[in-house]
Design a protein around this motif. Structure first.
Motif, PDB file in Angstrom:
ATOM      1  N   GLU A 199     -44.249 -12.591  -6.397  1.00 12.33           N
ATOM      2  CA  GLU A 199     -43.201 -13.611  -6.483  1.00 12.33           C
ATOM      3  C   GLU A 199     -42.552 -13.822  -5.114  1.00 12.33           C
ATOM      4  O   GLU A 199     -42.270 -14.950  -4.709  1.00 12.33           O
TER       5      GLU A 199
ATOM      6  N   ALA B 270     -50.880 -17.242  -5.866  1.00 16.23           N
ATOM      7  CA  ALA B 270     -50.451 -17.856  -7.126  1.00 16.23           C
ATOM      8  C   ALA B 270     -51.345 -17.436  -8.280  1.00 16.23           C
ATOM      9  O   ALA B 270     -50.873 -17.218  -9.408  1.00 16.23           O
TER      10      ALA B 270
ATOM     11  N   GLY C 229     -44.844 -18.124 -16.911  1.00 16.31           N
ATOM     12  CA  GLY C 229     -45.328 -17.944 -15.550  1.00 16.31           C
ATOM     13  C   GLY C 229     -46.842 -17.978 -15.488  1.00 16.31           C
ATOM     14  O   GLY C 229     -47.427 -18.525 -14.546  1.00 16.31           O
TER      15      GLY C 229
ATOM     16  N   HIS D 229     -48.054 -20.875 -12.822  1.00 16.72           N
ATOM     17  CA  HIS D 229     -48.540 -20.510 -11.489  1.00 16.72           C
ATOM     18  C   HIS D 229     -49.949 -21.012 -11.180  1.00 16.72           C
ATOM     19  O   HIS D 229     -50.222 -21.335 -10.009  1.00 16.72           O
TER      20      HIS D 229
END
Length: 1005
Positions: A668, A687, A702, A706
């Motif tokens: 992150e 990512a 997420g 991502h």
């Protein structure tokens, strides 16, 4: 370079022919005959033997002649190359810029010579003459340049080297490299018949021929000037006197008045003497003396108009000897004026050298900085060091141009520790900021050195006061790797050549602009500058073989740096699966980084080692050891660009060790930093890893979000290669993303097709290349030379071995594939004949061989199959720009569309191979059709989609695309026809169109 013409005219213009010219057809014929046989002619003879005149006469009717007259001062190879380019400029206008920019790329002088001469390949016949080569022939470096010219000269270029002494070149020493012929004194000497003509022209009598020939041996200058005196010719007055000088004194200088003699001696500094330049040397009545000199017959030639004279080399050499016999103060004053004249004409290097030679250090200072910049661009570092040493006590330390010169030399040699030391000394004296404020160049050099030392506060202090300039703008682009400042400077940066272009290419790569960094540059000069970072970009986008070829070329040219070894080379060999070479690159790169004082390259080389452990060996424990050591370095996280990569590879390490929460925190932070700064070199990778870490931590939002961030970053990179590499490591990320899609014709679906296949193999070898063309008419070639085996089955054998990967197969496998399992005595005998016939057309040692029932090609042989390359193009990422990618796909399809795979092969294996290739072609055509539709090229899209459904009628996505194309061109009937075609194709297997297809019909109707 117009302002430079007064000096260059005398060096790069073929000398005018003398007024007294003896016809010598036998010599002209000999020169042409020798050049027709071999491309290089060395004309080697004593002074005054008529070498230059003989060559000049032989080439007088040739408009494509380049001429350079060399002086002793041209021994620095960069200067020699610059003058060579100037001499060729009227034939190839771009070569001056080529040489300037390739030298700025720090290419070795021999390679620059090769590029210079190769630039003439597209012209017609060209002859390059280098006169007075003996001036520099005893020195190694300038002769390396000459050797480079001879070694790489294309077939249309002939080279003539004129010298008083014998010439030896390394390229002519190897057996089979005979390219040089020689013309020596014996053939240049006058025959009695030619001497008679010469004496008649000189005013002598025919009765003198025998005596003259006896005393001169046919020596051209001796014969030509024998007619000026009735006295017998004496070649030496005293043993200690040079016989040539004695002759010139007796037969030339004594015929001039004392005033005219002094004028000739004073003007010997000039290659071409005219009144304005003689006046600039402080000589009065220059026009009068030139007119008077015109009435005397001396060894010299007059340019058209009779106002400019060029002394014959033997006379000029003697005049310079006489000049040095004058009182020292007088010589210094004259040569100082000559230095000022050179500076006024724009020749700063020549002016500085002249002034330094006579100790006029203070006079030289105003010209030093500009001269040093040019010398460094030419890689004449030795000259710069000599000058800096001579001038060490001149000028003020902080404001002196010598300080900028020292900084330039430190950066050019990548001795950043030296640049930091200079800048720190200036800071201690309170002069660093004032120098930065007065010189953009000095400011940029200090920034560059401090950057490699990770000294951010010092960088900020210089940027705050730096004088604007091109070098400073490039340095500001560099600073976008430090923090999250925007890369606004990128819009103004170009790859047009020079050292700034090399820096720009490097930063394009480090920020992730692979399309710009990997693109070929049409300008050869710029290409040489950016080539090292093209290697890095090509490696990143998966073009491993091309990257490897370029890397080897840079390596062989001696251009490997700490960054190229520790980062580019290490990652290239990691991707190629060559661990030993990758580790050697890391070790060498780190050692070089420590030597030059670059903490940056040392840190990134350690990151390369961590990536090797993770991607090649899949060993997270070893990678953690490397990363832990790296992060303990206090400089490791000084720059955000380094910190975010450390976090990325720590994140992967945690993932592989099952430490999911730690992985998510690291990743992150990395992704946040990359997005804030616009650095997306590894953003697709980070990512994808973050998506996987999020999933494992139970963060489904997420995990869904991502991957789209990774796809967006890949689009900015201009390629899906980096994204695909990460998706192949964690295919579950792709599966989860596709599962959530309502449609099946998306970018994620197309990526899925590539991830399902194995990544393209990265092969690179320096061995011989056996290539097989399989579509249409089959063909075999070895290193580009076609070979033709008499048995057609040889082509099938090579194609099968190419597909085997290891290039070997058992006898049973070959009988099964090529003879449909017909394991009979006849088929075994036929296979032996095929193997024998193939071996007979290949060079010795390449096989194929039969060992223990296995058939194999020789070790080190590179086998390239057209059909395999075609299949790999379906898996290769290439560009994700629609127009560029469409062009790539059409290029990939071109071989397939040339004809059927091995059309004469009848085996079941060949039929199955054709089906496999047809499926690959259908996939490529469908992707091309989709891109053509996206670009509005509807006719092209329909033709491609139609070809897809013709070969694969069950590919429903192709039918949907044809429906969209029909709607786009306003043809509802064709929309329905396409839908009905889909229905009919699926009915054959008892199926019906998918819900997505039926909904599309309703929407389009």
């Amino acid at each position: 370079m117009e302002h430079a013409l007064p000096l260059l005219r005398g060096k790069i213009t073929p000398p005018p022919l003398p007024e007294l010219l003896v016809p010598r057809p036998r010599l002209e014929a000999s020169i042409h005959r020798r050049l027709d046989a071999l491309p290089v002619l060395v004309v080697c003879a004593t002074a005054g033997a008529g070498k230059t005149t003989a060559v000049r006469v032989a080439l007088r009717d040739d408009p494509n002649v380049a001429w350079l007259t060399v002086d002793a001062a041209d021994s620095s190879p960069g200067r020699l190359l610059t003058y060579l380019a100037a001499s060729l400029g009227h034939l190839a206008p771009g070569v001056a810029e080529l040489v300037q920019n390739v030298l700025a790329a720090q290419a070795p002088h021999s390679e620059v010579a090769g590029l210079l001469i190769e630039a003439l390949a597209e012209l017609g016949p060209v002859t390059l003459v280098i006169d007075q080569l003996d001036r520099v022939s005893a020195q190694h470096k300038p002769m390396e340049v000459i050797d480079g010219l001879v070694r790489f000269a294309p077939a249309n270029v002939r080279i003539i080297l004129i010298s008083r002494t014998a010439i030896t070149l390394a390229s002519s020493a190897a057996p089979g490299s005979e390219r040089i012929d020689y013309l020596i004194d014996r053939e240049l000497a006058f025959t009695p018949e030619e001497a008679a003509v010469a004496l008649d022209q000189a005013g002598g009598g025919a009765d003198d021929v025998e005596a003259v020939m006896r005393s001169t041996g046919g020596w051209v200058v001796g014969v030509l000037f024998a007619g000026t005196t009735a006295e017998p010719i004496r070649m030496a007055l005293q043993p200690e006197i040079d016989p040539l000088h004695a002759y010139l004194w007796a037969h030339v200088m004594q015929g001039l008045s004392p005033e005219l003699r002094e004028f000739a001696i004073s003007t010997a500094l000039l290659v071409a003497v005219d009144a304005p330049r003689a006046t600039a040397l402080g000589l009065e009545r220059a026009e009068h003396y030139l007119t008077e000199l015109r009435a005397h017959r001396i060894p010299a030639v007059w340019e058209p108009g009779g106002k400019t004279v060029r002394y014959h080399r033997v006379l000029r050499d003697y005049l310079l000897v006489l000049l040095e016999r004058r009182p020292r103060a007088e010589v210094v004053a004259l040569r100082t004026r000559f230095g000022r004249l050179l500076a006024a004409e724009g020749f700063m290097i020549e002016a500085t050298a002249e002034l330094l030679a006579v100790g006029a250090f203070e006079e030289a200072l105003p010209y030093v900085e500009e001269a040093i910049v040019t010398l460094i661009d030419r890689l004449d570092f030795d000259v710069v060091e000599q000058w800096l040493e001579l001038l060490a006590d001149e000028g003020q330390s902080g404001s002196s141009p010598l300080t900028t010169g020292e900084l330039l030399l430190a950066v050019a040699r990548e001795e950043y520790w030296r640049g930091v030391r200079i800048a720190d000394q200036l800071e201690a004296l309170g002069q660093r900021e004032s120098l930065a404020a007065s010189s953009s160049r000095a400011a940029a050099m200090m920034i560059w050195c401090y950057y490699h030392a990770c000294r951010t506060e010092d960088i900020a202090a210089i940027v705050a006061v730096a004088h604007p300039g091109a070098e400073l703008e490039a340095a500001k682009y560099l600073l976008t790797l430090m923090d999250d400042r925007p890369d606004e400077a990128r819009a103004t940066m170009s790859l047009t050549g020079g050292s700034v272009a090399g820096l720009v290419a490097r930063l394009h790569y480090w920020r992730g602009w692979f399309t710009q960094a990997a693109a070929p540059v049409s300008n050869a000069a710029a290409d040489a500058v950016v080539r090292p970072w093209r290697i890095a970009a090509l490696r990143a986008i998966g073009e491993l073989e091309q990257a490897h070829q370029l890397y080897r070329r840079v390596e062989s040219a001696g251009m490997l740096t700490a960054g190229l070894q520790g980062v580019v080379g290490a990652e290239l060999f990691t991707d190629l699966g060559r661990e030993a070479e990758a580790r050697a690159c890391i070790a060498d790169g780190r050692a070089e980084a420590r030597r030059i004082g670059s903490a940056v390259w040392d840190l990134f080389a350690q990151l390369s080692e961590a990536k090797l452990e993770l991607r090649l060996r899949r060993d997270p424990v070893a990678a953690r050891t490397v990363l832990d050591t790296l992060e303990r370095d206090p400089l490791a996280r000084v720059y955000d660009s380094t910190a975010e990569q450390i976090d990325t590879w720590y994140g992967l390490t945690h993932l592989l060790l099952g430490e999911h929460e730690a992985a998510r925190r690291r990743l992150e932070r990395a992704v946040r930093s990359m997005r804030a700064s616009g650095r997306f070199l590894e953003l697709p990778t980070a990512a994808v890893y973050l998506a996987e870490a999020s999933w494992r931590c139970g963060d489904t939002d997420g995990a869904d979000r991502h991957p789209d961030l990774a796809l967006e970053a890949a689009k900015r990179q201009g390629t899906d290669a980096v994204l695909l590499r990460a998706l192949r490591e964690f295919p579950e990320v792709l599966s989860r993303r596709i599962d959530g899609l309502a449609e099946t014709d998306t970018a994620w679906n197309r990526l899925g097709l590539k991830v399902l296949g194995a990544p393209p193999a990265g092969t690179a070898s320096a061995g011989p290349v056996l290539a097989i063309a399989e579509f249409g008419t089959a063909a075999l070639s070895i290193d580009g030379v076609e070979v033709r085996p008499r048995i057609g089955k040889c082509y099938e054998l090579v194609a099968y071995l190419a597909g085997a990967g290891t290039h070997t197969a058992t006898r049973a496998e070959l009988l099964g594939a090529l003879f449909d399992d017909a394991d009979t005595a006849a088929s075994r005998a036929y296979l032996r004949q095929v193997i024998h016939q193939l071996r007979s057309v290949l060079p010795d040692g390449l096989g194929p061989f039969i060992v223990d029932e296995r058939v194999a090609l020789g070790d080190g042989l590179v086998l390239r199959s057209e059909s395999l390359q075609f299949e790999q193009s379906a898996l290769r990422a290439g560009s994700n720009d629609p127009a560029t990618r469409l062009g790539e796909l059409e290029q990939a399809l071109a071989p397939y569309e040339r004809g059927v795979f091995l059309p004469k092969a009848k085996s079941q294996w060949a039929e199955e191979r054709r089906s496999q290739l047809a499926a690959t072609a259908a996939g490529l055509r469908f992707e091309a059709a989709s891109l053509a539709y996206e670009l509005g090229a509807f006719a092209r899209a329909e033709a491609l989609a139609g070809a897809v459904v013709e070969e694969q009628p069950l590919r429903e996505a192709a039918w949907r695309l044809r429906m969209r194309i029909a709607a786009a061109v306003g043809s509802p009937d064709e929309v329905l026809a396409a839908y009905q075609g889909c229905v009919g194709a699926l009915r054959g297997i008892g199926a019906e169109p998918a819900r997505e297809t039926r909904l599309l019909l309703e929407q389009l109707r």
